[in-house]
Design an enzyme around this catalytic site. Structure first.
Site, PDB file in Angstrom:
ATOM      1  N   GLU A  33      54.997 111.620  -0.910  1.00 15.16           N
ATOM      2  CA  GLU A  33      55.610 111.555   0.423  1.00 15.16           C
ATOM      3  C   GLU A  33      56.995 112.199   0.391  1.00 15.16           C
ATOM      4  O   GLU A  33      57.381 112.941   1.291  1.00 15.16           O
ATOM      5  CB  GLU A  33      55.699 110.092   0.878  1.00 15.16           C
ATOM      6  CG  GLU A  33      56.263 109.940   2.294  1.00 15.16           C
ATOM      7  CD  GLU A  33      56.252 108.499   2.805  1.00 15.16           C
ATOM      8  OE1 GLU A  33      55.652 107.630   2.137  1.00 15.16           O
ATOM      9  OE2 GLU A  33      56.838 108.256   3.862  1.00 15.16           O
ATOM     10  N   HIS A  79      62.126 101.162   1.815  1.00 21.54           N
ATOM     11  CA  HIS A  79      60.920 101.920   2.158  1.00 21.54           C
ATOM     12  C   HIS A  79      59.786 101.654   1.167  1.00 21.54           C
ATOM     13  O   HIS A  79      58.621 101.517   1.537  1.00 21.54           O
ATOM     14  CB  HIS A  79      61.284 103.411   2.201  1.00 21.54           C
ATOM     15  CG  HIS A  79      60.114 104.317   2.397  1.00 21.54           C
ATOM     16  ND1 HIS A  79      59.591 105.088   1.376  1.00 21.54           N
ATOM     17  CD2 HIS A  79      59.352 104.559   3.484  1.00 21.54           C
ATOM     18  CE1 HIS A  79      58.567 105.777   1.835  1.00 21.54           C
ATOM     19  NE2 HIS A  79      58.391 105.491   3.105  1.00 21.54           N
ATOM     20  N   GLU A  91      58.329  98.388   1.918  1.00 19.11           N
ATOM     21  CA  GLU A  91      57.443  98.507   3.087  1.00 19.11           C
ATOM     22  C   GLU A  91      56.028  98.916   2.645  1.00 19.11           C
ATOM     23  O   GLU A  91      55.041  98.322   3.065  1.00 19.11           O
ATOM     24  CB  GLU A  91      58.019  99.540   4.069  1.00 19.11           C
ATOM     25  CG  GLU A  91      57.096  99.900   5.223  1.00 19.11           C
ATOM     26  CD  GLU A  91      57.177 101.373   5.577  1.00 19.11           C
ATOM     27  OE1 GLU A  91      58.289 101.891   5.776  1.00 19.11           O
ATOM     28  OE2 GLU A  91      56.107 102.021   5.648  1.00 19.11           O
ATOM     29  N   HIS A  92      55.947  99.921   1.791  1.00 23.88           N
ATOM     30  CA  HIS A  92      54.631 100.367   1.304  1.00 23.88           C
ATOM     31  C   HIS A  92      53.897  99.236   0.590  1.00 23.88           C
ATOM     32  O   HIS A  92      52.705  99.045   0.779  1.00 23.88           O
ATOM     33  CB  HIS A  92      54.801 101.527   0.325  1.00 23.88           C
ATOM     34  CG  HIS A  92      54.795 102.860   0.986  1.00 23.88           C
ATOM     35  ND1 HIS A  92      53.868 103.831   0.684  1.00 23.88           N
ATOM     36  CD2 HIS A  92      55.600 103.380   1.936  1.00 23.88           C
ATOM     37  CE1 HIS A  92      54.118 104.898   1.418  1.00 23.88           C
ATOM     38  NE2 HIS A  92      55.152 104.661   2.179  1.00 23.88           N
TER      39      HIS A  92
END
Lengths: 425, 424
Positions: free
Chosen positions: A140, A65, A68-69
């Site tokens: 987040e 993840h 991905e960012h």
């Protein structure tokens, strides 16, 4: 490129595999204004342990993840803004099994496709930019930690699984992501963002050959090796813990119960098992099931009640949950109903009714470009052609669904996760 | 995209959008009622009770079975706020005849079920079934209370409530606990009869069926609907400008703060306000996203929404408690940039592309088209996605600056942690 026609669902799809190993699917949509491109790698939150250059590597939770960012960073700036300047709506997500980058746009499609393929295949991180992302992802993670739906799910996965990384949150924790450096991100990119481990799926009114040509031009000519991964071996179908609960700022209790299921083999069996599991859910606790009506009329459930069958890498589980004043009573009622169905069998008329509804749902889901693209990509990774679902659906029998319930939905295989409201001060 | 609007009779209209690109046909039946505190909860409860069953399918198991046999047709009640109207009713969809194994016609069956649900509820001694009223009242009360679960949505709702106190726009679309709790089978039945005999009914269809077939198919809905007089739809009232900004702080047990900021807009050029807001905070290329989130890492999200019919802008962000003042200052600083025309060419070009993309892609979803047209109707407008897009694309930088200068800070709402509140 080969054109495949699927008359039962009214789709035309072009198939191709490039010399570098990249699989391409182009689904023709002549009447839509928008076109979407999904560039997907078989690399998700559960891919924590894998072999690189013949050495086993353990990586921190949340790394797929995090990567991905960071992929949106380019040497020139940020791909998100490049795409948005062309009016595209870009985004990405990381699930347990995959990471997908995508955009939809009604104009400049081929320019946008070039940007997408380029930023996903060319990593550009610095220690400074990786460090800065800690703040954003940390926020987040904090945000989802306040979300009871996320908590109830996470808590359930920790109950169900002992060894499988299914128990680890896709985003990781504020602590685990602190261990991530530019170096680890480069390693992971090299391992998993290689053409043979990826699928490009385009949906829209586009020229399929042009899509393939652009992919050939932008992506590397050769692929790296396919990487062996370790998803841990669950020693038993019994859950690691039978229950877990916590208190949060919610208005009424909510729960999620899970049943550990036998994961399917690759190939069409995977697709078939997914559809059997979904039908088992409809029959057991769907809106038209006797159990749903009874619990609703007793005031034990409301419209939030529901569940599904979920297939993860090396793991599968069926889940059900919702808001209720008595989570344990609802959980017990579901298990008891599954036992009854296993014992008495499913009523034939009811089965035929559910079968119709299930087929309609599968067709309906093709309204979504995301479903069309992601289902196709997952199919490629698991070794089946998703758009053949009507033919595979035809082979499912009532006995299949009964066998699924009998084997999987039992008191021995279940765990429950509950969120209770905070007590009044 | 073609849209044909037909008056079927006084106070009943059909919006028809032919489309071959979807797997499903989409049918919607919405009543339009001015949003009022006294009736919002009644209408919300009424839809839920009607969905429980009808004369022909008196309980949810029988109703679901009928829908299953229509290849998993969907019927669900929906309650919305659009402008200062409450829209309540049902949306339904079923797979297109082309995909029915062995062939068949599903639209007629779906329309018949809608007609049954609306006109023939389950009655006991002439009243809506008490058991359904009681259980749906409990569910609605739970839903009202659970607004607090999603803090982002909750903060947005609370902002509008404080900002538009005394205006219909500040009301919840599903009512408040105190108004819903006393509803009985008797009072709901009276309300049902009165609403059916007076509310505007808007029907919508999008799919492959011909207009004539749709008009014939919806006949069961009209046949037993009481005759009502034509009612006009009033546009929302103008939000009065505040002399001093209103500041509200609320404490809850949360780990992340939610900062919501409301602005009033004293400008009639709504196309320009729309473009201005797109650049300010509506996209991943906007000033709020690039500065408050990306450059300063002050938050996980920061975005703004333009409430076109009411001419308001709201900003929503999730931040650490300690960053309250920094985030607020930065939001206002970015607005100031818009007022000064302090942007680069690509920001305007990008916003125009996003606007074009957003409006064109509305036609790719039958549900979004329904929501668009119902929104137009409920605010007394008659635009199409294309006409709004063209008007927006013609907006000049001067008009954008003029629009930004008409924006003024109205209300600040901050959801903070309990300990933070005690410390403050």
């Amino acid at each position: 490129m080969l054109e495949h026609s699927y008359p039962r669902i009214g789709e035309q799809v072009w198939h191709d595999t490039l010399p570098n190993g990249l699989t391409i699917r182009v689904v023709s949509k002549p009447y839509h204004a928008k076109a979407c491109a999904y560039f997907v790698t078989r690399y998700g939150g559960m891919d924590l342990r894998f072999q690189l250059n013949s050495q086993w590597l353990d990586t921190p939770a949340g790394i797929a993840h995090y990567l991905e960012h960071k992929m949106f960073d380019t040497e020139e700036g940020n791909a998100l803004q490049e795409l948005a300047k062309n009016g595209a709506e870009p985004n990405a997500f990381t699930s347990n099994a995959i990471t997908a980058y995508y955009f939809d746009s009604t104009d400049h499609f081929y320019d946008n496709l070039r940007i997408l393929l380029s930023f996903v295949s060319i990593p550009y991180f610095t220690d400074e930019s990786v460090e800065k992302e800690q703040g954003i992802i940390g926020q987040e993670i904090r945000m989802v930690e306040d979300n009871p739906e996320w908590q109830v799910y996470q808590q359930l996965m920790e109950c169900l699984y002992k060894e499988s990384p299914a128990r680890v949150s896709v985003a990781g924790t504020v602590e685990s992501i602190r261990q991530i450096t530019a170096d680890t991100l480069y390693h992971c990119h090299k391992a998993f963002y290689t053409p043979a481990n990826m699928v490009l799926c385009v949906v829209g009114n586009v020229d399929p050959q042009k899509v393939a040509d652009i992919a050939r031009e932008v992506l590397p000519a050769e692929s790296g090796p396919v990487i062996p991964r370790d998803y841990g071996e669950e020693s038993s179908f019994a859950p690691a813990h039978q229950e877990a609960e916590q208190r949060m700022e919610v208005s009424m209790p909510q729960f999620l119960a899970g049943y550990k299921c036998q994961p399917p083999k690759d190939g069409e069996e995977h697709l078939r098992m997914g559809m059997i599991g979904d039908m088992a859910c409809d029959i057991l606790f769907g809106d038209s099931s006797p159990l749903y009506r009874r619990l609703y009329e007793e005031g034990l459930i409301n419209g939030s009640f529901g569940g599904n069958f979920d297939l993860l890498p090396g793991a599968a589980y069926l889940y059900v949950g919702g808001d209720t004043k008595d989570p344990r009573a609802v959980h017990q009622a579901v298990t008891a109903e599954a036992e009854r169905l296993s014992r008495e069998g499913i009523d034939e008329t009811f089965y035929q009714q559910i079968r119709r509804a299930a087929y309609g749902q599968l067709v309906r889901s093709l309204n979504s470009f995301e479903t069309i693209a992601i289902a196709a990509a997952e199919g490629v990774f698991q070794g089946f052609d998703y758009y053949r679902f009507p033919e595979v659906f035809d082979t499912i029998t009532k006995a299949d669904v009964e066998a699924f319930l009998r084997e999987n939905v039992t008191a021995e295989r279940t765990a429950i996760s509950i969120i209770y409201p905070k007590e009044a001060n | 995209m073609t849209m044909i609007r037909t008056k079927l009779r006084d106070n009943v209209y059909l919006t028809y959008v032919p489309a071959v690109k979807f797997k499903t046909g989409f049918l919607s039946a919405q009543f339009l009622t001015p949003l009022r505190a006294e009736t919002a909860g009644y209408n919300a409860l009424l839809c839920a009770v009607l969905e429980r069953g009808c004369r022909k399918y008196p309980d949810m198991e029988k109703l679901s079975a009928a829908l299953d046999l229509l290849y998993g047709a969907n019927v669900e009640h929906i309650v919305r706020k659009r402008g200062e109207y409450q829209l309540w009713g049902f949306v339904a969809s079923a797979i297109d005849d082309a995909f029915v194994p062995g062939g068949g016609q599903l639209l007629e069956g779906v329309a018949e079920i809608l007609g049954e649900l609306i006109c023939h509820p389950v009655l006991e001694d002439g009243l809506l079934k008490r058991e359904y009223v009681d259980s749906e009242r409990t569910n609605l009360l739970d839903a009202i209370r659970s607004a607090v679960n999603d803090k982002r949505t909750y903060a947005g709702k609370r902002l509008l409530e404080e900002m538009c106190r005394g205006e219909a726009y500040g009301l919840s679309h599903i009512g408040e606990e105190a108004d819903v709790a006393p509803i009985t089978a008797e009072s709901l039945t009276r309300h049902y009869e009165a609403q059916l005999a007076s509310s505007r009914l808007e029907l919508y269809y999008c799919g492959r069926a011909e207009l004539e077939r749709v008009t014939a198919a919806v006949e069961p809905i009209l046949r037993d609907l009481p005759v009502s007089r034509e009612t006009a739809i009033a546009p929302p009232l103008v939000h009065p400008v505040r002399s001093e900004p209103l500041v509200i702080r609320q404490a809850m047990d949360v780990t992340q703060g939610k900062l919501s900021v409301g602005f009033s807009v004293d400008c009639k050029d709504r196309d320009a306000v729309f473009v201005m807001n797109t650049m300010f905070g509506a996209t991943s290329n906007s000033k709020l996203f690039l500065n408050v989130r990306e450059k300063l890492s002050l938050c996980y999200y920061a975005s703004s929404a333009y409430h076109r019919s009411k001419n308001l802008i709201t900003v929503s962000s999730g931040i650490e408690f300690k960053n309250y003042q920094k985030a607020l200052d930065e939001i206002l600083a970015q607005l100031e940039c818009m007022k000064q025309g302090n942007w680069e060419d690509w920001e305007l070009t990008g916003a125009r592309s996003c606007i074009a993309n957003g409006h064109r892609s509305i036609s790719d979803s039958a549900g979004r088209l329904e929501d668009f047209y119902m929104g137009q109707i409920a605010t007394g407008q008659q635009n199409s996605p294309e006409s709004l897009m063209e008007a927006a694309l013609a907006v000049t930088p001067e008009r954008i600056m003029a629009a930004a200068r008409a924006v003024s800070l109205d209300t600040i709402y901050f959801l903070t942690g309990k300990e933070e509140m005690d410390r403050a």
